[in-house]
Structure formats: structure tokens, C-alpha cells
Design a protein around this motif. Structure first.
Motif, mmCIF file in Angstrom:
data_model
loop_
_atom_site.group_PDB
_atom_site.id
_atom_site.type_symbol
_atom_site.label_atom_id
_atom_site.label_comp_id
_atom_site.label_asym_id
_atom_site.label_seq_id
_atom_site.Cartn_x
_atom_site.Cartn_y
_atom_site.Cartn_z
ATOM 1 N N ALA A 113 0.381 3.916 -3.017
ATOM 2 C CA ALA A 113 -0.938 4.551 -3.002
ATOM 3 C C ALA A 113 -1.059 5.537 -1.845
ATOM 4 C CB ALA A 113 -2.034 3.488 -2.900
ATOM 5 N N GLU A 114 -0.485 5.179 -0.691
ATOM 6 C CA GLU A 114 -0.556 6.062 0.473
ATOM 7 C C GLU A 114 0.266 7.333 0.242
ATOM 8 O OE1 GLU A 114 -1.931 6.570 4.610
ATOM 9 O OE2 GLU A 114 -2.625 5.838 2.662
ATOM 10 N N THR A 137 0.807 -1.227 0.000
ATOM 11 C CA THR A 137 0.000 0.000 0.000
ATOM 12 C C THR A 137 0.839 1.275 0.000
ATOM 13 O OG1 THR A 137 -0.080 -0.009 2.428
ATOM 14 C CG2 THR A 137 -1.856 -1.154 1.256
#
Length: 592
Positions: A173-174, A170
Motif C-alpha cells: 500500500a505504501e 503495509t
């Protein structure tokens, strides 16, 4: 259920704004699904750096071929420098990197100031590994009680977006989410980077799609309704309209749209203090600074007697409004903001000025014949003829105004300097920086470092700082960094024996507003400069001495960092500061 057309439009606008926000977030976070799978990988750290490069950041991080490490003396100064960098390099962001706990908390004041004044800054924090955050050993820089998330929680109060990287799946995207919100909403963001994720490899895929940094689109039907309402009010006002620009005109990237509006419509335009230089102050339809009862009489009369005010990017703080002395009725005001529009008493969430302004300009352009008939006072500030050699505030500010050149970046410290320079007309393309809302004393020195680096990056002219002898003592270390990175600001130091603005606000003769008088002209050499080669210092005691220096071509060329100590009376102050202090005193019940 609402029955009035305006009420219905308001409800729809609110729902539409939230839907657009979610669509915008999905667009940003879902870019990886829009491109073919990539086999190339990149470390998490390098992914962040590549995103910063795409956002035109060229300073403050070391391990990248086009990004320079500035190496500030402390984290607070770094946060000020990142703020100044972002203000000058519009469309980009400032970035600072700190360590966990002791470093990030030191920077907190500067980050809060950036939030207050709508400045996009990324605060990147190196934190313990993901395993340590789970097992909670008693590490240095922690509180010793296992609360590894305490600092993250604290920062959530004054950043617009925050995140903690927890795994490689992730991470990209973060990072993109946090950066996008920082840019779009023009406020600081906070991102935790654990030590065990710095060198972890992740796919490069998302880097193929630039971040979506455009503000969400307006609902076409509601936007049309709002435009109709604005046009109806303009007609009812007999086309007697004044435009008032403020800070968010600059911060939220609508300087171009606003300039098209004022030039194509020819309506008179004025600025609030925080909006100074949002519109060229050489433009013939620009009338000066409006700050409530503190305004010059001709500006006050023109703004407050207009039938309708079109306020763009307003920030209604005490020092920005003459202690809330705007004498303009709500029914005569239209407010355009980054994420909403207010027409008299009706608010329309999600109708942002970035997309609204071009359409409004197209409608208003046909009215320029009538608009040109509205008289605009010429914005001037002549140097007064005083029969003494004392460097007074009434003489100083218009005199240094003659020294300014197109493309200069002028930084003024909170208090005496920021009030003094407001009524001085700036040349075309000049940029004004001052922390009028947050008002952290010492901000200007760190900010000057970042501003000078940004000015050098984009080819602006000189960077000029006005700072008091009290204020500079808080952040003076950054003079060494200025010389280290090779920027060459001109620093005008007002030596008036203490905190003048504090004397006027509370304690005119109090000892706590006195300071130790440093050997000011030794500062640059003490911090590593060589007098006459890499730096130059001056002391001026009279009007004649200062004027001679300002007229000196070598001094004006600014080919080395220079410091000018100006000896001034202790209790002298600009007119606007004296009036503001009186109003603040009444508000705070400091006066009988």
C-alpha cells in the motif's frame, strides 16, 4: 460568509478539491479490498519492479527481464538521466536507485530540479535494516550520531511524496501511494527500502489492479460555472483570444487535449520557453515563443495586444518570462493548471485542466470562424547572410535548425544553448528539453543519456545535445555510459573558452569564468569508444566547415555517437541571453 457567486464557488471548489484528493487516495490504497484474496506472493523488490513495468518504465533497474540497468557514473548524473527519461517518455516516470546517505545526497540536486520543473521521478533508496534503524549502531554512511532519518527529512523538502517501508503488511500500500502521487502530481517521490525487507514475500493481490493515475475529477457544478465564466469573458473580448502554452501542458499530460483545443478552435497559439514543442511548431496557427520583452517584436505585439489570454500550464519563472516582463493585465488572463483554474482574480482549487479542456474545446469550437480571422505571424528564423566565416550565435542557431528532422529530441544546456535554440522552429514531433527554471549547469549531459534511452524505447528519431565547454566538464563521465548502453546522440560542443552565461550575468572578464581547454575530440575514445567505428569526433572552425558537416548524409544518419567541437568567440552570445542578462543585472543591482 462570502456573498458573491464567484466567492461561493471558490470556497466550494477548495473544499471539493480536498475531498476529491482524499477519495483518490482511498481508491489507490484500497484496491486490495476490491479483488478476491490471492495466495500467490512476490518479494517487496519484485513488487516495486512490477509496478514500474505497469507504468511503462523499462530502464534503470537490473533484476527484471524488461527493465535495463543503466549504471551511471555517479548519483547526480543518474538523477539527471532519470529526469531526461521521464520528459521524453511522457506518461511514464524516471527511476533511480541509490544507497543510503552518500548516494542519495549526491542525487539531491537532480531531484530538486525535477521537483522545480514538474518531472515525475522515483528515487528509490536502499537503507539499513528496520532493526538497525531502531537500534542505531554507528554504521558507515551515517552521520555517526544515530540520526538515521536525517536524509529522509531532508528529502521531504523537495519531493511530492515520500515513504519508508517498515513491515510487509503495509509495504504494498505504501509503494502504491508513493508511486501514485509521483505520477498524478508529476513531481519526484522518495521511497526507503530497508535491506531486511527486500526479499520478504508479500501478497500479489494489489498488482491485479492498476494504479489510479488519473487526476481527480472536477466538481461538475463548479466546472460548469467556470466554463460559463470563461465563455462570458471570451464574448466580452470580442473573441480576440490568444492561447499561451507552457511547461505543465507537457508535464501534466494534456498535450493531446491542448492540441485538440488549438486545432478545433483555430485560436492563435504561442508558447513560453518551457513550453516549446508542446504544440507542433509547423502548425499554421502557431506564432512562436513569447518571453516578455525578450520576444520578437511581432510575437510581443500579438500576445500583449490580445483582448484575452488563455494560459495553459504556466510557470512564471524569471527566465521563462523575460525576467517577469509579461505586460498582460490580470483581468485579461485565464489560467488553466493541473489542480486549479484562475479566472481573472478568482481561483478555483480542484478544477484541473485535464478534465476541463475537452469541455472547453467543445464550447469554443463554434467560434473557429471568428478565430481564423485573427492574423498569426509565421514562425520562421532564416539564416542571416554574414560576410565572414566566424561561427556566430546569430548564424549558428537558424543554421542547425535546418538540420533538425521530425521526431528529433533536442537537449539544450542551461544558458547559451537554451537561449539560442528558442527562436528556431522545430519540425513536427520534435521534443525540446532544457532545465530553464532550475538551471543546474551540467544537467544536459546526464539528461541526454536518459532522453536517448527513452527516445529509443518509443521509436523517436535522433537525440541531439548542445552543450558548452564549461558545462560538459561537470558531468562528462556519462559519455561513457551512453556508449555502454548503445545510444548514439550527436553532441555539439560550443568551445568558447568558459562560462558564457556567467560572463554576461556577472564577471565578463573574471578568471572564475575561465576553464581549462580539454582535448575535446579525444573524449569519446578516452571513455571507451573506437574512433571511426563506435564513435566519431570533429572540430569545425568556420561556417563553411560546419555547413558541410551538417549536409553530410553519413553524419546526419547518427549511426554512432558523434561529438562536434565548434570554435566560437568568447564573448558572443544569443540576443535573448544578452537581453535576459541585462534585465537580471538590473534586478540584482550588478549595474550602476
Amino acid at each position: 460568509m462570502p456573498t458573491d457567486k464567484t466567492q461561493i464557488a471558490q470556497v466550494v471548489a477548495s473544499l471539493e478539491a480536498e475531498l476529491n484528493r482524499l477519495k483518490h487516495e482511498i481508491t489507490t490504497m484500497g484496491v486490495a479490498d476490491q479483488v478476491p484474496a490471492a495466495t500467490e506472493t512476490i518479494t517487496v523488490a519484485d513488487y516495486i519492479l512490477e509496478r514500474l513495468k505497469q507504468l511503462n518504465v523499462t530502464d534503470y533497474v537490473e533484476a527484471h527481464p524488461t527493465i535495463q540497468w543503466a549504471s551511471n557514473c555517479n548519483e547526480l548524473n543518474a538523477s539527471y538521466a532519470a529526469d531526461g527519461y521521464a520528459r521524453v517518455k511522457e506518461g511514464s516516470i524516471g527511476v533511480l536507485l541509490t544507497t543510503f546517505g552518500v548516494g542519495e545526497l549526491s542525487a539531491a540536486n537532480g531531484i530538486a530540479g525535477s521537483f522545480s520543473e514538474h518531472v515525475p521521478v522515483l528515487h528509490l533508496v536502499g537503507v539499513p535494516s528496520t532493526i538497525q534503524q531502531k537500534t542505531k549502531p554507528m554504521l558507515h554512511h551515517t552521520l555517526g550520531d544515530g540520526r538515521f532519518d536525517a536524509y529522509h527529512k531532508a528529502f521531504q523538502e523537495f519531493v511530492i511524496s515520500h515513504g519508508s517501508l517498515t513491515d510487509k503488511v503495509t509495504a504494498a500500500a505504501e509503494i502504491d501511494r508513493v508511486l501514485t502521487e509521483c505520477v498524478v502530481k508529476a513531481r519526484p517521490a522518495y521511497l526507503m527500502l530497508p535491506t531486511d525487507l527486500v526479499h520478504v514475500q508479500i501478497p500479489k493481490t494489489r498488482l491485479l489492479t492498476p494504479l489510479n493515475t488519473e487526476p481527480p475529477a472536477n466538481n461538475a457544478d463548479i466546472e460548469g460555472f467556470v466554463l460559463d465564466e470563461i465563455m462570458n469573458l471570451i464574448e466580452k473580448a470580442d473573441r480576440d483570444v490568444v492561447i499561451l502554452v507552457d511547461a505543465c501542458t507537457i508535464r501534466h499530460g494534456v498535450r493531446k487535449e491542448v492540441n485538440e483545443l488549438v486545432h478545433k478552435t483555430k485560436f492563435p497559439v504561442y508558447a513560453a520557453p518551457m513550453g516549446k514543442t508542446a504544440v507542433s511548431e509547423t502548425y499554421e496557427r502557431y506564432g512562436g515563443i513569447y518571453v516578455g520583452t525578450i520576444s520578437s517584436p511581432e510575437v510581443k505585439e500579438k500576445v500583449e495586444n490580445a483582448n484575452l489570454i488563455l494560459a495553459i500550464g504556466g510557470v512564471k519563472s524569471d527566465f521563462n518570462t523575460g525576467n517577469f516582463t509579461y505586460h498582460i493585465d490580470t483581468h485579461r488572463v485565464i489560467e488553466l493548471h493541473s489542480d486549479n483554474t484562475v479566472v481573472q482574480f478568482a481561483s478555483f482549487p480542484g478544477i484541473g485542466m485535464k478534465h476541463l479542456l475537452p469541455k472547453l474545446t467543445a464550447r469554443l469550437e463554434t467560434l473557429k470562424g471568428d478565430a481564423q480571422q485573427i492574423e498569426v505571424p509565421r514562425f520562421t528564423h532564416p539564416v542571416p547572410q554574414e560576410d565572414n566565416e566566424t561561427i556566430s550565435h546569430s548564424w549558428l542557431w537558424p543554421r542547425v535548425g535546418q538540420f533538425f528532422k521530425p521526431g528529433d529530441v533536442v537537449v539544450a544546456e542551461t544558458g547559451t544553448s537554451s537561449f539560442g535554440v528558442l527562436d528556431v522552429p522545430f519540425p513536427d514531433g520534435a521534443i525540446f528539453i532544457s532545465q530553464i527554471l532550475w538551471g543546474s549547469i551540467g544537467y544536459s549531459v546526464g539528461s541526454t543519456l536518459g532522453a536517448a534511452i527513452a527516445a529509443r524505447d518509443i521509436g523517436l528519431n535522433r537525440t541531439i545535445l548542445f552543450v558548452g565547454d564549461g558545462s560538459i566538464q561537470l558531468t562528462v563521465q556519462e559519455l561513457s555510459v551512453m556508449m555502454h548502453v548503445g545510444v548514439k546522440p550527436i553532441i555539439f560542443l560550443l568551445n568558447n573558452s568558459g562560462y558564457t552565461i556567467e560572463r554576461y550575468l556577472h564577471g565578463k572578464h573574471a578568471k572564475y569564468n575561465d576553464i581549462t581547454n580539454w582535448k575535446w575530440t579525444s573524449l569519446l575514445t578516452a571513455f571507451g569508444g573506437t574512433e571511426g567505428e563506435t564513435c566519431q569526433s570533429y572540430t569545425v572552425k568556420t561556417k563553411s566547415e560546419l555547413s558541410k558537416l551538417l549536409d553530410d548524409e553519413t553524419f546526419a544518419r547518427a549511426d554512432k555517437i558523434q561529438l562536434v567541437e565548434m570554435l566560437m568567440p568568447m564573448h558572443d552570445a544569443p540576443r535573448a541571453l544578452r537581453v535576459q542578462a541585462e534585465l537580471s543585472g538590473l534586478t540584482n543591482k550588478y549595474t550602476a
